[in-house]
Design an enzyme around this catalytic site. Structure first.
Site, PDB file in Angstrom:
ATOM      1  N   GLN A   1     -14.776   2.331   2.020  1.00  0.00           N
ATOM      2  CA  GLN A   1     -14.110   1.859   0.806  1.00  0.00           C
ATOM      3  C   GLN A   1     -13.865   3.053  -0.113  1.00  0.00           C
ATOM      4  OE1 GLN A   1     -16.309  -1.086  -1.444  1.00  0.00           O
ATOM      5  NE2 GLN A   1     -14.550  -1.598  -2.719  1.00  0.00           N
TER       6      GLN A   1
ATOM      7  N   HIS B   1     -10.582  -5.488  -2.297  1.00  0.00           N
ATOM      8  CA  HIS B   1      -9.217  -5.619  -1.798  1.00  0.00           C
ATOM      9  C   HIS B   1      -9.218  -5.868  -0.292  1.00  0.00           C
ATOM     10  CE1 HIS B   1     -10.202  -1.319  -1.584  1.00  0.00           C
ATOM     11  NE2 HIS B   1      -9.278  -1.170  -0.654  1.00  0.00           N
TER      12      HIS B   1
ATOM     13  N   ASP C   1       0.865  -1.169   0.000  1.00  0.00           N
ATOM     14  CA  ASP C   1       0.000   0.000   0.000  1.00  0.00           C
ATOM     15  C   ASP C   1       0.909   1.230   0.000  1.00  0.00           C
ATOM     16  OD1 ASP C   1      -1.734   2.190   0.823  1.00  0.00           O
ATOM     17  OD2 ASP C   1      -3.159   0.678   1.502  1.00  0.00           O
TER      18      ASP C   1
END
Length: 140
Positions: free
Chosen positions: A98, A104, A35
């Site tokens: 989200q 994910h 990330d």
């Protein structure tokens, strides 16, 4: 009802190779990568290689593949980072937080209380690349 899948979301672009990522692991159904706005160093995202906005859209065979990949990533995180606590998080819909509408799973080597820090700062790309390589090697 969930939002319609957008083929131009950032994760779809990553899957097509249009946007680079710091890959940790890949197989025929999943991709795991760092990330770039991590909650904690070692924060990895696992995505399916199919169009799905959230869990309710995800075909079962891809859900199984995401879990299998997540297990590999968690073992690597524990080995490389010398940490046991991994927060697994997956958000369904904007009302739940989200922000990228491609299914994910977040695997965050931190206590759940740290999750509020997500999307506050970009990580150093060189540090992400180095850690991605270490995690990837721990899987192999």
């Amino acid at each position: 009802m969930t939002v319609a899948y957008d083929d131009n979301n950032i994760f779809a672009k990553i899957l097509r190779g249009e946007i680079p990522c710091h890959k940790v692991y890949e197989d025929d159904k999943t991709l795991a990568f760092m990330d770039i706005m991590p909650v904690a160093m070692g924060h990895v995202l696992v995505i399916p290689k199919c169009p799905a906005v959230e869990l309710s859209d995800l075909p079962l065979d891809y859900a199984v593949a995401v879990i299998a990949t997540a297990q590999k990533i968690i073992k690597a995180q524990r080995s490389v980072l010398n940490i046991q606590g991994i927060t697994q998080m997956q958000l369904n819909d904007a009302q739940a937080g989200q922000s990228v509408f491609h299914y994910h799973m977040h695997l965050v080597p931190a206590h759940f209380s740290e999750v509020a820090k997500h999307e506050t700062a970009m990580a150093d790309p060189q540090a992400l690349a180095a850690l991605a390589a270490k995690l990837s090697a721990a899987i192999a």
